[in-house]
Design an enzyme around this catalytic site. Structure first.
Site, short mmCIF file in Angstrom:
data_model
loop_
_atom_site.label_atom_id
_atom_site.label_comp_id
_atom_site.label_asym_id
_atom_site.label_seq_id
_atom_site.Cartn_x
_atom_site.Cartn_y
_atom_site.Cartn_z
N SER A 262 37.76 7.61 -65.89
CA SER A 262 38.42 6.55 -66.65
C SER A 262 39.66 6.07 -65.91
O SER A 262 40.10 6.68 -64.94
CB SER A 262 38.83 7.09 -68.02
OG SER A 262 39.90 8.00 -67.86
N LYS A 263 40.21 4.99 -66.43
CA LYS A 263 41.43 4.45 -65.86
C LYS A 263 42.55 5.49 -65.90
O LYS A 263 43.36 5.59 -65.00
CB LYS A 263 41.85 3.20 -66.64
CG LYS A 263 43.22 2.68 -66.26
CD LYS A 263 43.47 1.31 -66.83
CE LYS A 263 44.93 1.09 -67.20
NZ LYS A 263 45.89 1.56 -66.18
N ARG A 264 42.53 6.28 -66.98
CA ARG A 264 43.57 7.30 -67.11
C ARG A 264 43.53 8.34 -65.98
O ARG A 264 44.54 8.83 -65.53
CB ARG A 264 43.48 7.99 -68.48
CG ARG A 264 44.85 8.02 -69.14
CD ARG A 264 44.81 8.45 -70.59
NE ARG A 264 43.86 7.70 -71.39
CZ ARG A 264 43.00 8.27 -72.23
NH1 ARG A 264 42.96 9.59 -72.36
NH2 ARG A 264 42.20 7.52 -72.96
N ASP A 267 45.28 6.82 -63.09
CA ASP A 267 46.73 6.84 -63.28
C ASP A 267 47.28 8.25 -63.06
O ASP A 267 48.30 8.44 -62.42
CB ASP A 267 47.10 6.38 -64.70
CG ASP A 267 46.74 4.91 -64.91
OD1 ASP A 267 46.52 4.21 -63.90
OD2 ASP A 267 46.68 4.47 -66.08
#
Ligand code: GLU
Length: 506
Positions: A262-264, A267
């Site tokens: 995921s994008k998380r 990050d």
């Protein structure tokens, strides 16, 4: 008549930036269809207006332009089977919805969101299907008159597909093989909403695949409910003969392997999960992209190709053409592929080595002009040739090579303490004489002359060379010393040594 030509489509919903998993799905579509001499189509699935995000379609198009994966038909390019935006195909779908209603393979339902919620609260794991549909407010339970009256009075409704229970649905998947799923696991999915007069994803997707003569549906989306549901829809329309072949790709997993990337994760671990940088139009939040992080598009393509497919050999570096030749569904894995960011960097490093120094010089140009440095392209290219093996990204070239463009203005303290001896200024002054006497200032000539001098004077080679480097570079890094000085030239070299003698000895 269905043509024999292979036709595949990438069918993203413009709900935000395109996830790297979507890029891989599109890439596999591209590789497969080009291997077959077929077409690659972009279809924008924008029937869900609540999730529509402005700019997302443009972003998708730009990403594929950058990656070098051109579409044969698309909203921008047009084509025989257009329009290629589902929101512009509104009028096409109604007839297919009506056909299913007429055949009694679908029905109209009036249940409001509140009624559905109440039902969900009352019954654990409530599913709108054969076991529950007769307790609901729909055209199967209400008299025909009543249904007509409700519609005429403007009551909102949906159309649901009528899934008969306990029927085996066989899905032939190019990756998973033949999978049989019992229809009872499916619910009566909504296929049309009166509120926006639009079909939902499942219906529009199947109808468009049929009308656009898609031969292979290669998708990265979850297997359930789409795979069996779409087969069910094809059957309901009597389109089984022209049903595309399916291939459901494995998920791209978190680097740790537990769950979907995921994008998380990006990050958290510091890597992009989108091809291009994306600025959220609402929150203005910026998400990093591979392009802006300094990746070469060819490296991204190569890296993604190997995330769920392998060639069966040790080969890792593939041009796009080679990928087109080598790709096969037999070698796509059924299980998820762990995302390995270090590998992505490794690929970029390799591709930088393969890229010509002239092209890299072009790419470094914006960095140089930002620093107000203007110099010959040729010089920049030569500098890059000396340092590129040390970098993973174009932007790292500056860190490795800045001293080729600007003389050091300070000297690394630790290195000074270690490398600058009381006798150094004297020795470097002598070195200046040696250098001055060299006419052809090539790396080889310098090396010969300087080493001869060191030998004649019985100096310590390491001490001299370390101090020399400190004076020219400002610290103890960089490529071969005489390659540096040959490039910056005799006068600049001597100036730098003089300056170091003056500054460091103070
Ligand atoms: N619009 C769907 C999605 O983005 C398409 C899936 C498919 O390729 O059929 O998930």
């Amino acid at each position: 008549m269905m043509s024999n030509k292979t036709r595949v489509r990438f069918a993203p919903s413009p709900t935000g930036p395109l996830h790297i998993g979507g890029v891989r799905t599109a890439l596999y579509n591209y590789l497969f269809t080009k291997q077959q001499g077929g077409d690659f189509i972009l279809r924008i699935e924008d029937t869900d207006s609540a999730r529509f995000v402005p700019g997302a379609e443009e972003y998708i198009q730009e990403a594929f332009d950058w990656l070098g994966l051109p579409f044969d038909e698309s909203p921008a390019k047009g084509g025989e089977f257009g329009p290629y935006r589902q929101s512009e195909r509104k009028d096409i779908y109604k007839k297919y919805v009506d056909e299913l209603l007429e055949k009694e393979l679908a029905y109209i339902a009036f249940d409001t969101p509140e009624e559905l919620d109440a039902k969900r609260n009352e019954t654990a794991n409530f599913q709108y299907d054969a076991s529950t549909r007769l307790q609901m407010r729909n055209s199967l339970t209400l008299p025909t008159e009543e249904v007509k009256k409700l519609i005429d009075s403007g009551e909102q409704y949906v159309v649901r597909i009528k899934i008969e229970p306990n029927i085996d649905i066989t899905v032939n998947d190019l990756i998973r093989g033949e999978v049989v799923i019992n229809s009872s696991v499916l619910d009566d999915k909504v296929i049309y909403k009166s509120s926006d007069q639009l079909p939902t994803y499942h219906l529009a997707n199947v109808v468009d695949d049929h009308l656009m003569q898609i031969t292979h549906v290669i998708r990265g989306e979850e297997w359930l409910p789409s795979a069996p549901l779409h087969v069910w829809l094809y059957r309901s329309f009597d389109w089984e003969n022209t049903m595309p072949q399916f291939a459901h790709l494995p998920l791209i997993l978190k680097p740790e392997g537990n769950g979907k990337l995921s994008k998380r994760d990006g990050d958290r671990l510091g890597f992009p999960v989108f091809p291009l940088e994306w600025r959220d139009p609402q929150s203005s939040e910026i998400s990093s992209g591979y392009r802006e992080s300094g990746y070469l598009p060819q490296a991204v393509v190569n890296f993604l190709a190997l995330l769920g497919w392998n060639p069966g050999t040790e080969q890792e570096i593939f041009s796009l053409d080679e990928l087109v030749q080598a790709f096969s569904f037999d070698r796509c894995s059924k299980s998820g592929a762990k995302f390995d960011f270090e590998k992505a960097k490794w690929f970029n490093h390799k591709y930088i080595q393969e890229t010509s120094d002239d092209v890299l010089a072009e790419m470094l140009e914006p960095v140089l002009s930002e620093k107000n440095i203007s110099c010959e392209k040729d010089y920049t290219a030569k500098v890059i040739g000396l340092v590129k093996e040390r970098v993973n990204f174009v932007k790292e070239l500056w860190d490795q090579a800045s001293f080729f463009f600007v003389a050091p203005t300070s000297y690394d303290e630790k290195t000074v303490r270690k490398r600058w001896k009381p006798e150094t200024p004297e020795q470097l002054s002598e070195l200046i004489y040696v250098l001055q006497s060299i006419d052809d200032f090539s790396s080889e000539n310098q090396e010969k002359a300087v080493k001869q001098w060191i030998e004649d004077r019985n100096y310590h080679l390491g001490n001299i060379m370390n101090a020399f480097r400190l004076a020219v570079v400002g610290e103890s890094k960089g490529p071969q010393m005489f390659d540096i000085t040959a490039l910056i030239g005799k006068q600049e070299t001597i100036d730098r040594i003089n300056r170091a003698i003056k500054e460091i000895s103070l």
